[in-house]
Write a protein that holds these residues in place. Sequence first.
Motif, PDB file in Angstrom:
ATOM      1  N   THR A 165       0.856  -1.184   0.000  1.00 32.95           N
ATOM      2  CA  THR A 165       0.000   0.000   0.000  1.00 32.95           C
ATOM      3  C   THR A 165       0.892   1.234   0.000  1.00 32.95           C
ATOM      4  O   THR A 165       1.843   1.312   0.785  1.00 32.95           O
ATOM      5  N   VAL A 166       0.595   2.184  -0.880  1.00 36.94           N
ATOM      6  CA  VAL A 166       1.296   3.465  -0.893  1.00 36.94           C
ATOM      7  C   VAL A 166       0.423   4.485  -0.171  1.00 36.94           C
ATOM      8  O   VAL A 166      -0.727   4.715  -0.564  1.00 36.94           O
ATOM      9  N   GLU A 167       0.975   5.054   0.889  1.00 38.03           N
ATOM     10  CA  GLU A 167       0.215   6.008   1.706  1.00 38.03           C
ATOM     11  C   GLU A 167       0.777   7.416   1.528  1.00 38.03           C
ATOM     12  O   GLU A 167       1.970   7.657   1.714  1.00 38.03           O
ATOM     13  N   SER A 168      -0.097   8.361   1.162  1.00 38.48           N
ATOM     14  CA  SER A 168       0.305   9.762   1.039  1.00 38.48           C
ATOM     15  C   SER A 168       0.577  10.346   2.414  1.00 38.48           C
ATOM     16  O   SER A 168      -0.247  10.220   3.335  1.00 38.48           O
ATOM     17  N   ARG A 195      -4.605   6.025   0.881  1.00 35.27           N
ATOM     18  CA  ARG A 195      -3.907   4.749   0.758  1.00 35.27           C
ATOM     19  C   ARG A 195      -4.293   4.088  -0.558  1.00 35.27           C
ATOM     20  O   ARG A 195      -5.470   3.906  -0.852  1.00 35.27           O
ATOM     21  N   THR A 196      -3.278   3.734  -1.349  1.00 37.93           N
ATOM     22  CA  THR A 196      -3.504   3.167  -2.673  1.00 37.93           C
ATOM     23  C   THR A 196      -2.826   1.810  -2.781  1.00 37.93           C
ATOM     24  O   THR A 196      -1.599   1.725  -2.598  1.00 37.93           O
ATOM     25  N   PRO A 197      -3.562   0.744  -3.060  1.00 34.45           N
ATOM     26  CA  PRO A 197      -2.929  -0.567  -3.238  1.00 34.45           C
ATOM     27  C   PRO A 197      -1.994  -0.551  -4.448  1.00 34.45           C
ATOM     28  O   PRO A 197      -2.296   0.083  -5.469  1.00 34.45           O
ATOM     29  N   LEU A 198      -0.876  -1.241  -4.307  1.00 34.10           N
ATOM     30  CA  LEU A 198       0.069  -1.322  -5.418  1.00 34.10           C
ATOM     31  C   LEU A 198       0.805  -2.652  -5.328  1.00 34.10           C
ATOM     32  O   LEU A 198       1.542  -2.900  -4.373  1.00 34.10           O
ATOM     33  N   ASP A 199       0.570  -3.519  -6.306  1.00 31.41           N
ATOM     34  CA  ASP A 199       1.246  -4.820  -6.345  1.00 31.41           C
ATOM     35  C   ASP A 199       2.492  -4.723  -7.205  1.00 31.41           C
ATOM     36  O   ASP A 199       2.574  -3.903  -8.127  1.00 31.41           O
TER      37      ASP A 199
END
Length: 452
Positions: free
Chosen positions: A331-334, A340-344
């Motif tokens: 997860t990329v968190e600002s 919070r943005t999921p990122l595989d």
Amino acid sequence: MSQALPDDATPIHDLIGIGFGPSNVAMAIALSEHNASVGRQEAVTAHFFEQQPDFGWHRGMLIDDATMQVSFLKDLVTLRNPASEFSFLCYLQSRGRLIDFVNHKNLFPLRVEFHDYFEWAAAKVDDMVSYGHEVVDVRPVVRDGAVEYVDVTARSGAELVVHRARNLVIGTGLRPYMPEGVDRTDRIWHNSDLLARVKGLEGARPSRFIVVGAGQSAAENVAFLHRRFPTAEVCAVFSRYGYSPADDSSFANRIFDPAAVDEYFTAPDEIKRKLMDYHGNTNYSVVDIDLIDDLYRQEYQEKVLGTERLRFLNVSRLTDVVETSGKVRTTVESLVTGERTPLDADVVVYATGYRSADGLGLLGEVEGFCHRDDQGRPRVERDYRVAADPALRCGIYLQGGTEHTHGITSSLLSNTAIRVGEILESIVGRSQEPTPGGPGRRNTADEISTPL
């Protein structure tokens, strides 16, 4: 310092080095040059133990186009002995590239070339080192109520060897640092493993890499992976708006001068902290401006062409890193909005730096004689000798882990040649001091008591 021994006596080294990276290779060279200039009685006897099977220095980061961040003149010897046959220039001459290098008009060699120089230099003093030997025990040896020597046990396979020494020089290098709760796996790497791990992807077609970090290694990883895997997306995640340029200006570089070590060592703690704050951008979490410009140019070009593979997720952090079957879910968190943005990804690379190993942690019972400050750090004298109880007469010297006392060059190449000269001078000078309770030091094992 050396003395003739009876045939049945156990020899005692004046110095045993633990680790044989660049710092202790430089130490061995300084010893070799010293011994060549004095008589047999004044020679310093030494041996080094290295856990690796042969010489290696950050092999996982020997990217083909990566360059050194220090001048070639800050090699293993030149600042201590400009006439040394172990210099980088002598290496170039031996390789038939001296004129080519001069015509190149560059102070900063390729990293792979400097590694070859280190290997070349290490090979010239390899009679002093036992590779493939891990130091597993250090025990005090007492004479007249004081620890006069230490017995160093090293393991190679099932074999154990024991060497006795008057002094230890600990140069065990740095340890890769991973964020708390994150472990290295087949798909979660530290950048120190980059090249070895990439070999395991031969034939694979990864679709996305994530690189965490904002320093030189992180930027180099991003550039390398982007070039090496032309169909993969490479995402750089860091907490800043962008990479910060390294300050390598002439005045700022004085923080690496040998004289700066004297000034830092005598400065009050408050001034030490200020100096690190002022000049941390000469070394920590900074990137060469040329690489910054190249990465920005590449990102902009891809935006123009509509082929965006290079992404910079700034003012953010990576959380919830979990390896699943064939992927790493993150997860990329600002840091600004908390979004919070999921990122595989196929692989996550942590370029999160290194930490100095605690050299005193190797010492067993001997550690109890060594002094630490109120933060648990070793107290170190100006000659890099650990401050200790008077009962510890065996010298313990640190190459690395002394940033709190000696400044930013503690684990850097910039001051290596000078540092080993100072350590050698200390060892030779102290050996000439009279031993309490007697006229001089004896040199045979049968004249001292057994280890504690």
